[in-house]
Scaffold this motif. Structure first.
Motif, PDB file in Angstrom:
ATOM      1  N   ARG A 216     -24.368  61.358 -23.253  1.00 14.48           N
ATOM      2  CA  ARG A 216     -23.028  61.063 -22.743  1.00 14.48           C
ATOM      3  C   ARG A 216     -22.387  59.977 -23.604  1.00 14.48           C
ATOM      4  NH1 ARG A 216     -21.130  63.173 -17.984  1.00 14.48           N
ATOM      5  NH2 ARG A 216     -19.189  62.670 -19.052  1.00 14.48           N
ATOM      6  N   GLY A 217     -21.117  60.142 -23.842  1.00 15.33           N
ATOM      7  CA  GLY A 217     -20.421  59.217 -24.740  1.00 15.33           C
ATOM      8  C   GLY A 217     -20.747  59.482 -26.202  1.00 15.33           C
ATOM      9  N   GLY A 218     -21.376  60.630 -26.478  1.00 15.07           N
ATOM     10  CA  GLY A 218     -21.933  60.896 -27.803  1.00 15.07           C
ATOM     11  C   GLY A 218     -20.933  61.171 -28.915  1.00 15.07           C
ATOM     12  N   SER A 219     -19.655  61.248 -28.602  1.00  8.83           N
ATOM     13  CA  SER A 219     -18.680  61.479 -29.677  1.00  8.83           C
ATOM     14  C   SER A 219     -18.624  60.304 -30.656  1.00  8.83           C
ATOM     15  CB  SER A 219     -17.283  61.712 -29.106  1.00  8.83           C
ATOM     16  OG  SER A 219     -17.303  62.846 -28.285  1.00  8.83           O
ATOM     17  N   ASP A 220     -18.919  59.109 -30.170  1.00  2.59           N
ATOM     18  CA  ASP A 220     -19.000  57.962 -31.081  1.00  2.59           C
ATOM     19  C   ASP A 220     -20.083  58.226 -32.119  1.00  2.59           C
ATOM     20  OD1 ASP A 220     -17.172  56.605 -29.524  1.00  2.59           O
ATOM     21  OD2 ASP A 220     -18.670  55.378 -28.487  1.00  2.59           O
ATOM     22  N   TYR A 221     -21.190  58.725 -31.617  1.00  2.00           N
ATOM     23  CA  TYR A 221     -22.330  59.019 -32.479  1.00  2.00           C
ATOM     24  C   TYR A 221     -21.944  60.105 -33.489  1.00  2.00           C
ATOM     25  CZ  TYR A 221     -27.519  59.178 -33.014  1.00  2.00           C
ATOM     26  OH  TYR A 221     -28.817  59.093 -33.450  1.00  2.00           O
ATOM     27  N   SER A 222     -21.257  61.143 -33.019  1.00  3.06           N
ATOM     28  CA  SER A 222     -20.802  62.198 -33.936  1.00  3.06           C
ATOM     29  C   SER A 222     -20.023  61.578 -35.089  1.00  3.06           C
ATOM     30  CB  SER A 222     -19.878  63.197 -33.227  1.00  3.06           C
ATOM     31  OG  SER A 222     -20.440  63.650 -32.030  1.00  3.06           O
ATOM     32  N   ALA A 223     -19.132  60.645 -34.756  1.00  7.96           N
ATOM     33  CA  ALA A 223     -18.261  60.055 -35.781  1.00  7.96           C
ATOM     34  C   ALA A 223     -19.060  59.251 -36.798  1.00  7.96           C
ATOM     35  CB  ALA A 223     -17.213  59.160 -35.119  1.00  7.96           C
ATOM     36  N   THR A 224     -20.044  58.489 -36.314  1.00  3.81           N
ATOM     37  CA  THR A 224     -20.789  57.661 -37.264  1.00  3.81           C
ATOM     38  C   THR A 224     -21.773  58.517 -38.063  1.00  3.81           C
ATOM     39  OG1 THR A 224     -22.412  57.013 -35.583  1.00  3.81           O
ATOM     40  CG2 THR A 224     -20.528  55.541 -35.916  1.00  3.81           C
ATOM     41  N   ILE A 225     -22.282  59.582 -37.473  1.00  4.66           N
ATOM     42  CA  ILE A 225     -23.149  60.502 -38.229  1.00  4.66           C
ATOM     43  C   ILE A 225     -22.335  61.123 -39.368  1.00  4.66           C
ATOM     44  CG2 ILE A 225     -24.392  62.713 -38.126  1.00  4.66           C
ATOM     45  CD1 ILE A 225     -25.016  61.984 -35.133  1.00  4.66           C
ATOM     46  N   LEU A 226     -21.133  61.585 -39.057  1.00  2.36           N
ATOM     47  CA  LEU A 226     -20.287  62.184 -40.100  1.00  2.36           C
ATOM     48  C   LEU A 226     -19.905  61.138 -41.141  1.00  2.36           C
ATOM     49  CD1 LEU A 226     -17.870  64.495 -38.063  1.00  2.36           C
ATOM     50  CD2 LEU A 226     -19.915  65.137 -39.336  1.00  2.36           C
ATOM     51  N   GLY A 227     -19.569  59.935 -40.680  1.00  5.35           N
ATOM     52  CA  GLY A 227     -19.191  58.863 -41.601  1.00  5.35           C
ATOM     53  C   GLY A 227     -20.319  58.570 -42.583  1.00  5.35           C
ATOM     54  N   ALA A 228     -21.541  58.484 -42.062  1.00  7.84           N
ATOM     55  CA  ALA A 228     -22.685  58.186 -42.926  1.00  7.84           C
ATOM     56  C   ALA A 228     -22.950  59.361 -43.874  1.00  7.84           C
ATOM     57  CB  ALA A 228     -23.919  57.894 -42.078  1.00  7.84           C
ATOM     58  N   ALA A 229     -22.873  60.580 -43.357  1.00  5.90           N
ATOM     59  CA  ALA A 229     -23.152  61.756 -44.198  1.00  5.90           C
ATOM     60  C   ALA A 229     -22.146  61.861 -45.339  1.00  5.90           C
ATOM     61  CB  ALA A 229     -23.125  63.027 -43.349  1.00  5.90           C
ATOM     62  N   LEU A 230     -20.912  61.463 -45.066  1.00  2.00           N
ATOM     63  CA  LEU A 230     -19.850  61.601 -46.071  1.00  2.00           C
ATOM     64  C   LEU A 230     -19.679  60.340 -46.913  1.00  2.00           C
ATOM     65  CD1 LEU A 230     -17.217  63.304 -43.747  1.00  2.00           C
ATOM     66  CD2 LEU A 230     -18.335  64.380 -45.717  1.00  2.00           C
ATOM     67  N   ASP A 231     -20.501  59.317 -46.661  1.00  2.00           N
ATOM     68  CA  ASP A 231     -20.299  58.014 -47.307  1.00  2.00           C
ATOM     69  C   ASP A 231     -18.845  57.564 -47.152  1.00  2.00           C
ATOM     70  OD1 ASP A 231     -22.836  57.305 -48.258  1.00  2.00           O
ATOM     71  OD2 ASP A 231     -22.657  58.786 -49.866  1.00  2.00           O
ATOM     72  N   ALA A 232     -18.355  57.667 -45.936  1.00  2.00           N
ATOM     73  CA  ALA A 232     -16.960  57.275 -45.670  1.00  2.00           C
ATOM     74  C   ALA A 232     -16.761  55.792 -45.962  1.00  2.00           C
ATOM     75  CB  ALA A 232     -16.625  57.560 -44.206  1.00  2.00           C
ATOM     76  N   ALA A 233     -15.533  55.427 -46.289  1.00  2.00           N
ATOM     77  CA  ALA A 233     -15.226  54.013 -46.515  1.00  2.00           C
ATOM     78  C   ALA A 233     -15.286  53.250 -45.194  1.00  2.00           C
ATOM     79  CB  ALA A 233     -13.845  53.874 -47.146  1.00  2.00           C
ATOM     80  N   GLU A 234     -14.842  53.911 -44.117  1.00  2.00           N
ATOM     81  CA  GLU A 234     -14.835  53.272 -42.797  1.00  2.00           C
ATOM     82  C   GLU A 234     -14.897  54.333 -41.714  1.00  2.00           C
ATOM     83  OE1 GLU A 234     -11.280  50.915 -42.480  1.00  2.00           O
ATOM     84  OE2 GLU A 234     -12.018  49.417 -43.876  1.00  2.00           O
ATOM     85  N   VAL A 235     -15.308  53.916 -40.513  1.00  2.00           N
ATOM     86  CA  VAL A 235     -15.207  54.768 -39.330  1.00  2.00           C
ATOM     87  C   VAL A 235     -14.391  54.002 -38.299  1.00  2.00           C
ATOM     88  CG1 VAL A 235     -16.473  55.904 -37.455  1.00  2.00           C
ATOM     89  CG2 VAL A 235     -17.451  55.865 -39.765  1.00  2.00           C
ATOM     90  N   TRP A 236     -13.379  54.630 -37.765  1.00  2.00           N
ATOM     91  CA  TRP A 236     -12.553  53.992 -36.730  1.00  2.00           C
ATOM     92  C   TRP A 236     -12.765  54.709 -35.396  1.00  2.00           C
ATOM     93  CZ3 TRP A 236      -6.912  52.683 -38.672  1.00  2.00           C
ATOM     94  CH2 TRP A 236      -7.014  51.844 -39.803  1.00  2.00           C
ATOM     95  N   ILE A 237     -13.065  53.929 -34.385  1.00  2.00           N
ATOM     96  CA  ILE A 237     -13.244  54.460 -33.038  1.00  2.00           C
ATOM     97  C   ILE A 237     -11.994  54.089 -32.243  1.00  2.00           C
ATOM     98  CG2 ILE A 237     -14.665  54.357 -30.936  1.00  2.00           C
ATOM     99  CD1 ILE A 237     -16.310  55.459 -33.231  1.00  2.00           C
ATOM    100  N   TRP A 238     -11.184  55.077 -31.933  1.00  2.00           N
ATOM    101  CA  TRP A 238      -9.968  54.828 -31.138  1.00  2.00           C
ATOM    102  C   TRP A 238     -10.285  54.998 -29.670  1.00  2.00           C
ATOM    103  CZ3 TRP A 238      -5.319  53.146 -33.018  1.00  2.00           C
ATOM    104  CH2 TRP A 238      -5.120  53.243 -34.409  1.00  2.00           C
ATOM    105  N   THR A 239     -10.006  53.949 -28.883  1.00  2.00           N
ATOM    106  CA  THR A 239     -10.387  53.992 -27.483  1.00  2.00           C
ATOM    107  C   THR A 239      -9.255  53.427 -26.631  1.00  2.00           C
ATOM    108  OG1 THR A 239     -12.091  53.221 -25.944  1.00  2.00           O
ATOM    109  CG2 THR A 239     -11.727  51.844 -27.868  1.00  2.00           C
ATOM    110  N   ASP A 240      -9.562  52.982 -25.403  1.00  2.00           N
ATOM    111  CA  ASP A 240      -8.492  52.489 -24.538  1.00  2.00           C
ATOM    112  C   ASP A 240      -8.596  50.988 -24.284  1.00  2.00           C
ATOM    113  OD1 ASP A 240     -10.762  52.631 -23.054  1.00  2.00           O
ATOM    114  OD2 ASP A 240      -9.940  53.898 -21.461  1.00  2.00           O
ATOM    115  N   VAL A 241      -9.377  50.293 -25.106  1.00  2.00           N
ATOM    116  CA  VAL A 241      -9.389  48.826 -25.041  1.00  2.00           C
ATOM    117  C   VAL A 241      -9.138  48.296 -26.449  1.00  2.00           C
ATOM    118  CG1 VAL A 241     -10.955  48.666 -23.053  1.00  2.00           C
ATOM    119  CG2 VAL A 241     -11.910  48.723 -25.367  1.00  2.00           C
ATOM    120  N   ASP A 242      -8.749  47.011 -26.531  1.00  2.00           N
ATOM    121  CA  ASP A 242      -8.351  46.454 -27.820  1.00  2.00           C
ATOM    122  C   ASP A 242      -9.518  46.235 -28.783  1.00  2.00           C
ATOM    123  OD1 ASP A 242      -5.604  46.344 -27.682  1.00  2.00           O
ATOM    124  OD2 ASP A 242      -5.650  44.566 -26.415  1.00  2.00           O
TER     125      ASP A 242
END
Ligand code: ASP
Ligand code: MG
Length: 473
Positions: A216-242
């Protein structure tokens, strides 16, 4: 086998949580945020299901397994209605039929799965993952269509074809090498054509292609897995708190946003219940030192929190405080008959099998006693398990009865700069003592990133305020 990195502009993975895509209006905002990011960057988008959808799908499955046909059919109809309405609001008339057809297909699958559960009067973990991740499929299709309708070249992608995991259905673990190859092979060509992949969060699959989910809540994990696999410059998690706060503002009015937090600190904070990130999501970016940003969809201009290796010019001391207010403290006492390692190995073996999270562990080798705190929800189950485990020893008087202290809270003070700074613990416990708060147990992580302590549930908020006031993070 990995394809070379073709990107010219820095690559950014952006993940949108359920509330960020929670309504037609919010999906419009998300589309604006995505368009705004495109000038300087290549984007890969990850989306959660629309807020509440995963819960409803799980609820439908449970109802089906109990034979409550009216209930699961009502839920399926509500979900269909909700998604049809968003299609109607967000897409031009000409684009609607294709998307409405997708909604019908996915809802028909939900109904088939529920009918199956109802027939056999049970849910299976494997079928449950297909069902529970339907919301992400619907959200990715919808968001991609909205972006297309606004002139961006977006393509919806099912992460079941990208993220490869073991077969622990419901809470699968990614196989990183296979995933990296797959992700690079599939996404780099799309990015090279200027397309924006819109990937389903939460969902993945075994090497054989059976759909799994990342907890549960695993979409964050999806994003960081993809970020790491792609050697992304950054991963941004957009949520409902600042972003990440120094403490829960409901308990501490002076709590404020932290502009930077270290990976180690966020690991501690999210394990102990800070809700900004799924704890598992941190490792993939941490090992590659890819910065992670927390941003608020409702306040996109805000600074947010940047999570990185180490925070620049931070003061020594506590940076943030979090707490679990509903916990129980259990104590096993092996008297002088079991050796301490015997006691510990049997105890933790049982806890391992029960897959229970321990919040604090303390011990006295001399007295042969181990105490540990767990979430209150786990108390009855663990108590029963341990009473059975040590039943014989108890009968023969080799052990004391299991002690259970309910209504306990665990407070955790976190700060990478507590390390090697003398006097932090003294100040912390001094501040509690001056407010008359009794400390039940204490533990310090060997990494010296955190000090955790147990108090009565009723004292948790006051303890958090005391530590916050002492260190003024
Ligand atoms: N939709 C899934 C859940 O609610 C995954 C997520 O939101 O990250 O758990
Ligand atoms: Mg969600």
């Amino acid at each position: 086998m990995s394809s070379a990195t073709p990107q010219t502009r820095p690559l950014l993975v952006m993940k949108f949580g359920g509330t960020s895509v929670g309504s037609a209006e919010r999906i419009r905002r998300v589309a604006e945020i995505i368009r705004g990011g495109l000038d300087e960057r290549q984007l890969v988008i990850v989306t959660s299901a629309v807020a509440g959808v995963t819960d409803k799908l799980v609820q439908a499955a449970v109802a089906a397994s109990r034979g409550l046909e009216e209930e699961w059919r009502t839920i399926a109809e509500e979900l269909a209605h909700q998604h049809r309405a968003m299609v109607g609001t967000l897409l031009p008339a000409a684009e609607q039929p294709a998307l409405l057809h997708r909604v019908e297909q996915e809802i028909a699958q939900v109904e088939k799965l529920c009918a199956g559960f109802s027939l056999v009067r049970e849910t299976t973990p494997r079928a449950m993952d297909v069902l529970a991740s339907t919301g992400e499929v619907l959200a990715a299709d919808l968001l991609a269509a909205v972006l297309q309708a606004n002139g961006s070249q977006a393509v919806p992608l099912d992460a079941a074809h990208l993220i490869i995991t073991d077969d622990k259905f419901g809470n699968a673990t990614p196989l990183l090498d296979e995933t990296t190859d797959r992700v690079r092979q599939q996404l780099f060509p799309l990015l090279a054509q200027g397309l924006i992949p819109v990937v389903t969060g939460f969902r993945a699959a075994t090497p054989e292609g059976a759909v799994t989910t990342l907890g549960r809540g695993g979409s964050d994990y999806s994003a960081t897995i993809l970020g790491a696999a792609l050697d992304a410059a950054e991963v941004w998690i957009w949520t409902d708190v600042d972003g990440v706060m120094t403490a829960d503002p409901r308990a501490v009015p002076e709590a404020h946003l932290l502009s930077e937090v270290a990976y180690g600190e966020i690991l501690e904070l999210s394990f102990f219940g800070a809700k900004v990130l799924q704890p598992q999501a941190i490792r993939p970016v941490m090992s590659k030192q890819i910065p992670l940003h927390i941003k608020n969809t409702m306040n996109p201009g805000g600074q947010g929190t940047r999570i990185c290796q180490s925070v620049s010019n931070s003061r020594p001391g506590v940076r943030a405080i979090t707490s679990v207010s509903q916990a129980s403290m259990l104590t096993v006492n092996g008297k002088h008959t079991l050796s301490f390692p015997q006691l510990a190995s049997r105890l933790f073996g049982a806890l391992e099998q029960e897959k229970v999270a321990t919040l604090i562990v303390t011990q006295s080798s001399a007295e042969n006693v181990i105490s540990f705190a767990i979430h209150s929800l786990d108390e009855a189950r663990i108590r029963e398990r341990l009473e059975k485990l040590f039943e014989l020893e108890r009968l023969h008087g080799y052990m004391e009865p299991l002690e259970v202290l309910s209504n306990v809270g665990v407070v955790v003070a976190v700060g990478e700069n507590m390390k090697g700074t003398p006097g932090i613990a003294g100040r912390l416990f001094g501040a509690l003592g001056r407010r008359g708060i009794n400390v039940i147990a204490i533990a310090q992580g060997s990494s010296e990133l955190s000090i955790s302590f147990a108090v009565r549930s009723a004292d948790v908020d006051e303890a958090v305020r005391a530590v916050h006031a002492e260190f003024r993070p």
